[in-house]
Design an enzyme around this catalytic site. Structure first.
Site, short mmCIF file in Angstrom:
data_model
loop_
_atom_site.label_atom_id
_atom_site.label_comp_id
_atom_site.label_asym_id
_atom_site.label_seq_id
_atom_site.Cartn_x
_atom_site.Cartn_y
_atom_site.Cartn_z
N ASP A 20 -5.68 -7.27 3.69
CA ASP A 20 -6.87 -6.64 3.13
C ASP A 20 -7.75 -7.70 2.47
OD1 ASP A 20 -8.58 -4.52 2.23
OD2 ASP A 20 -7.75 -4.84 0.24
N LYS A 35 4.32 -15.11 1.48
CA LYS A 35 4.48 -15.77 0.18
C LYS A 35 5.98 -16.00 -0.01
CE LYS A 35 2.89 -17.31 -3.80
NZ LYS A 35 2.13 -18.58 -3.89
N ASP A 86 -1.73 -18.14 -0.32
CA ASP A 86 -2.74 -18.85 -1.14
C ASP A 86 -3.32 -20.04 -0.36
OD1 ASP A 86 -0.21 -20.01 -1.31
OD2 ASP A 86 -0.32 -20.48 -3.45
N ASP A 119 -11.54 -9.69 4.09
CA ASP A 119 -12.84 -9.67 3.41
C ASP A 119 -13.37 -11.09 3.27
OD1 ASP A 119 -12.84 -6.90 3.05
OD2 ASP A 119 -13.62 -7.05 1.01
N TYR A 165 0.81 -1.22 0.00
CA TYR A 165 0.00 0.00 0.00
C TYR A 165 0.85 1.28 0.00
CZ TYR A 165 -4.71 -1.86 0.83
OH TYR A 165 -5.93 -2.47 0.72
#
Ligand code: IPM
Ligand code: MN
Length: 364
Positions: A247, A191, A223, A251, A141
Site C-alpha cells: 500500500d 522486513k 525501507d 503510492d 490489513y
C-alpha cells in the site's frame, strides 16, 4: 463475444472516471464486435447513505454473477468520522476479501511524453517500467487479532501481521509468473531483519524460486526499497510484497509516473497466465479525490488503463487491451493533458474531453 461486467462507480470522482472507462470499453466492443452487459451496484459512501452498509448484499451478488468488476473509488470527508460504525473503505476491503482477490497488480510505467510532469529528474525515471504485486487479502490489513479495548491503564489497540505459507506461496507465484513473461527479475520485499512473518515470507519465496530457474530472485528490505524507488527505479522489473508494505510503496511509486491519475490496477482471484481468464476487480489507484469531484477535471486515464487490464486478464481480449493502451499513448503524444499532468505548450482537456479523445482513437 458477450461479457458480464459489474460496475461500481462509488464516491468522489469515481463516477466521472468510471463513465469514461465505460465509454472507451464500449468503443472497443463496437470495433471488435463484443458486447458488454453492465450491472451497476452501490459501494462505499453512496451505499452507506442509501442502505446503511458499505457493501450491500445486492452489490456482492451482482459482482459474483459477473466475470469482472470495474470500480471507481470509495470514501470522502462526509464519512470520515473515526467513531462511525461503518466506513466506505470497509466496502472495498470486504469486496477484496469476499471475492478472494488476493493479488493486486499495480504497473508503474513512465510514458516518455510525460517525463516533465514528474518531480524527479528525467535521467532517473528514464526507462521506468515495473509492476508491483501487492498481497491484498491478508497481512496487517486482515489478520486477527485486530481490535481496540479498554484496560485499567487506558485504551489499547492491536493489528496483526500474520501469514500462512499458503498465502505467501500463491502471491509469490504471481510474482514469478509475471516476471517470467517480462525481464525475468523478481524482487521480494520484506522486513526480515525484524519481523518473523517476513522471515517466513523469505523462506517461502526461496522455495518457490526452484520452480522458476530462469527468473532471478532478489530480496530487499522494505525501507531500502522505499529509497531505491526514488534513487534508481529503473532497477526494478517485478516486485512482490505484503499488503501494507505494498500500500505504502505503490503510492510512492506512483509519483514516478507524474500523477496518480495515470496508474491502473487489477485485483485478481488467481495466478495470471496467458490464455487463462481470471475473475478480477479493476480500479484506478488514485482514490475518490473529493475536492476534485463533479468538476470534470479528474484524469480518467488510470481508469481507462484499468479497463485495458480487465480486457487482458479477465476477458482474454489482448489485442483490444493493446489498442486502448496505444490510444492513450497517441492522445498524450498529440499534446492533450488533464490538469494533473498539464505542461507548457500542451492542450488542457477535462475528464470527458480526455475520454472522448481516447474513445475516438479506439473506435477509429
Ligand atoms: C488502496 C487504498 C485502500 C487500501 C484504502 C482505500 C482502503 O489506499 O487501494 O491502496 O489501503 O488498500
Ligand atoms: Mn493505498
Amino acid at each position: 463475444m458477450q461479457f458480464n461486467l459489474a460496475v461500481l462507480p462509488g464516491d468522489g470522482v469515481g463516477p466521472e472516471v468510471t463513465y469514461e472507462g465505460i465509454k472507451v470499453l464500449q468503443a472497443a466492443g463496437k470495433k471488435f464486435g463484443h458486447s458488454f452487459d453492465l450491472h451497476y451496484g452501490l459501494v462505499g459512501g453512496v451505499a452507506i447513505d442509501e442502505t446503511g452498509a458499505a457493501l450491500p448484499e445486492d452489490t456482492r451478488k451482482i459482482c459474483q454473477r459477473c466475470q469482472a468488476v470495474l470500480l471507481g473509488a470509495v470514501g470522502g470527508p462526509k464519512w470520515d468520522d473515526p467513531k462511525a460504525r461503518v466506513h466506505p473503505e470497509d466496502g472495498l476491503l470486504t469486496l477484496r476479501k469476499r471475492l478472494g482477490l488476493f493479488a493486486n497488480l499495480r504497473p508503474v510505467k513512465v510514458f516518455p511524453v510525460l517525463v516533465n510532469s514528474t518531480n524527479l529528474k528525467p535521467k532517473v525515471i528514464d526507462g521506468v517500467d515495473f509492476i508491483f504485486i501487492r498481497e491484498l487479502t491478508g497481512g496487517l490489513y486482515f489478520a486477527r487479532p485486530k481490535r481496540q479495548w479498554r484496560t485499567s491503564r487506558g485504551r489499547r489497540a492491536t493489528d496483526s501481521m500474520t501469514y500462512s505459507e499458503q498465502e505467501i506461496e500463491r502471491i509469490v507465484r504471481v510474482g514469478f509468473e509475471m516476471a517470467s513473461g517480462r525481464r525475468k527479475k523478481l524482487t521480494s520485499v520484506d522486513k526480515a531483519n525484524v519481523l518473523e512473518s517476513s522471515r517466513l515470507w523469505r523462506q517461502v519465496a526461496n522455495e518457490v524460486a526452484t520452480d522458476y530457474p530462469d527468473v532471478a530472485l532478489d530480496h530487499m528490505l522494505v525501507d531500502a526499497c522505499a529509497m531505491r524507488i526514488i534513487q534508481n527505479p529503473a532497477y526494478f522489473d517485478v516486485l512482490v510484497t505484503e499488503n501494507m508494505f505494498g500500500d505504502i510503496l505503490t503510492d510512492e511509486a506512483s509519483m514516478l509516473a507524474g500523477s496518480m491519475g495515470m496508474l491502473p490496477s487489477a485485483s485478481l482471484a488467481g495466478v495470471p497466465r496467458q490464455g487463462v481468464n481470471i475473475f478480477g476487480m479493476y480500479e484506478p489507484i488514485h482514490g475518490s479525490a473529493p475536492r476534485r469531484a463533479g468538476l470534470n477535471i479528474a484524469n480518467p486515464i488510470a481508469t481507462i488503463l484499468s479497463v485495458a487490464m480487465m480486457l487482458r486478464h479477465s476477458f482474454g481480449l489482448v489485442k483490444e487491451a493493446q489498442l486502448i493502451e496505444i490510444a492513450v499513448d497517441e492522445v498524450l503524444q498529440q499534446g492533450y493533458r488533464t490538469y494533473d499532468i498539464m505542461d507548457e505548450g500542451k492542450t488542457e482537456v477535462g475528464t470527458r474531453g480526455m475520454g472522448d479523445l481516447i474513445a475516438g482513437k479506439v473506435g477509429s
